[in-house]
Scaffold this motif. Structure first.
Motif, PDB file in Angstrom:
ATOM      1  N   GLU A 264       0.751  -1.123  -0.049  1.00  0.00           N
ATOM      2  CA  GLU A 264       0.028   0.053  -0.060  1.00  0.00           C
ATOM      3  C   GLU A 264       0.894   1.310   0.059  1.00  0.00           C
ATOM      4  OE1 GLU A 264      -3.286   2.133   2.788  1.00  0.00           O
ATOM      5  OE2 GLU A 264      -3.066  -0.043   2.978  1.00  0.00           O
ATOM      6  N   GLY A 265       2.070   1.339   0.856  1.00  0.00           N
ATOM      7  CA  GLY A 265       2.770   2.490   0.739  1.00  0.00           C
ATOM      8  C   GLY A 265       2.540   3.193   2.193  1.00  0.00           C
ATOM      9  N   GLY A 266       3.603   3.995   2.436  1.00  0.00           N
ATOM     10  CA  GLY A 266       3.551   4.842   3.786  1.00  0.00           C
ATOM     11  C   GLY A 266       4.225   3.898   4.861  1.00  0.00           C
ATOM     12  N   LEU A 267       4.192   4.624   5.805  1.00  0.00           N
ATOM     13  CA  LEU A 267       4.575   3.869   7.110  1.00  0.00           C
ATOM     14  C   LEU A 267       3.624   3.637   8.080  1.00  0.00           C
ATOM     15  CD1 LEU A 267       8.009   5.830   7.512  1.00  0.00           C
ATOM     16  CD2 LEU A 267       7.902   3.689   6.478  1.00  0.00           C
TER      17      LEU A 267
ATOM     18  N   ARG B 219     -10.311 -13.439  12.387  1.00  0.00           N
ATOM     19  CA  ARG B 219      -9.916 -12.046  12.483  1.00  0.00           C
ATOM     20  C   ARG B 219     -10.148 -11.397  13.623  1.00  0.00           C
ATOM     21  NH1 ARG B 219     -13.501  -9.286   7.756  1.00  0.00           N
ATOM     22  NH2 ARG B 219     -12.003  -7.473   8.162  1.00  0.00           N
ATOM     23  N   PRO B 220      -9.441 -10.289  13.985  1.00  0.00           N
ATOM     24  CA  PRO B 220      -9.679  -9.719  15.323  1.00  0.00           C
ATOM     25  C   PRO B 220     -11.011  -8.980  14.962  1.00  0.00           C
ATOM     26  CG  PRO B 220      -8.113  -8.422  14.070  1.00  0.00           C
ATOM     27  CD  PRO B 220      -8.450  -9.636  13.298  1.00  0.00           C
TER      28      PRO B 220
ATOM     29  N   LEU C  25     -11.480  -3.054   0.729  1.00  0.00           N
ATOM     30  CA  LEU C  25     -11.339  -3.941   1.734  1.00  0.00           C
ATOM     31  C   LEU C  25     -13.063  -4.342   1.909  1.00  0.00           C
ATOM     32  CD1 LEU C  25      -9.378  -1.742   4.217  1.00  0.00           C
ATOM     33  CD2 LEU C  25      -8.545  -3.717   3.230  1.00  0.00           C
ATOM     34  N   PRO C  26     -13.261  -5.517   2.484  1.00  0.00           N
ATOM     35  CA  PRO C  26     -14.384  -6.010   2.677  1.00  0.00           C
ATOM     36  C   PRO C  26     -15.374  -5.280   3.748  1.00  0.00           C
ATOM     37  CG  PRO C  26     -13.010  -7.558   3.591  1.00  0.00           C
ATOM     38  CD  PRO C  26     -12.063  -6.496   3.108  1.00  0.00           C
TER      39      PRO C  26
ATOM     40  N   TYR D 134      -4.395  -9.091   6.567  1.00  0.00           N
ATOM     41  CA  TYR D 134      -3.798  -8.944   5.042  1.00  0.00           C
ATOM     42  C   TYR D 134      -4.470  -9.652   3.973  1.00  0.00           C
ATOM     43  CZ  TYR D 134       0.003  -6.264   6.915  1.00  0.00           C
ATOM     44  OH  TYR D 134       0.688  -5.396   7.524  1.00  0.00           O
ATOM     45  N   GLU D 135      -5.321 -10.897   4.253  1.00  0.00           N
ATOM     46  CA  GLU D 135      -6.224 -11.491   3.222  1.00  0.00           C
ATOM     47  C   GLU D 135      -7.179 -10.703   2.809  1.00  0.00           C
ATOM     48  OE1 GLU D 135      -5.313 -12.953   6.491  1.00  0.00           O
ATOM     49  OE2 GLU D 135      -3.650 -13.971   5.779  1.00  0.00           O
TER      50      GLU D 135
END
Length: 157
Positions: free
Chosen positions: A18-21, A35-36, A56-57, A129-130
């Motif tokens: 995705e990019g960034g930190l 999943r949490p 994202l879902p 991540y999935e």
């Protein structure tokens, strides 16, 4: 605070693809599906990087914290597009918090003339991540031709 101060304070690391930190700051208890229950991150983007188009879902709530405004491109499932600016100037239509609906393609960049933005994202159920779907520029420009230039600018391999 400077971007370097934020990196050191939070121990920010590169956000894959995705990019960034970023740094995950909270994850709720694990659900039966693994999943949490929820999750939260803080993230830093500089003017020389961007958050690549992805979807994202689940709904994702974006929060503005510090720095310059952040411009989000949103590509809705119905074929429409929108731009939302996260920032402190509410009178100018900026948002300190904005919810991106599930299934919406989203990408972000520090607003023109800005240097960096520190922000957060929260999801329930939490991020895995999935669940992350990375944007393909050819597919997205075919579906949203009016946004082709911005799509290309917010995609990476």
């Amino acid at each position: 605070m400077t971007p370097e101060d934020l990196v050191a304070h939070y121990g920010l690391e590169p956000l894959p693809r995705e990019g960034g930190l970023f740094r995950r700051t909270w994850a709720g208890p694990e659900r039966p599906d693994g999943r949490p229950e929820g999750s939260a991150i803080v993230a830093l983007l500089t003017a020389d990087d961007f958050s690549a188009l992805h979807r994202l879902p689940s709904d994702e709530v974006w929060h503005f914290y510090l720095g310059d405004p952040l411009r989000l491109l949103l590509l809705a499932p119905d074929g429409t597009s929108d731009t939302v600016v996260l920032g402190p100037d509410l009178r100018a239509g900026q948002h300190v918090q904005f919810t991106v609906p599930a299934g919406t393609w989203m990408g972000a960049r520090v607003d023109a003339g800005g240097a960096w933005t520190f922000f957060g994202c929260t999801m329930a159920p939490g991020f895995t991540y999935e669940d992350y779907e990375h944007g393909d520029p050819a597919e997205l420009t075919a579906r949203y031709p009016a946004e082709a230039a911005r799509i290309v600018a917010l995609c990476r391999p």
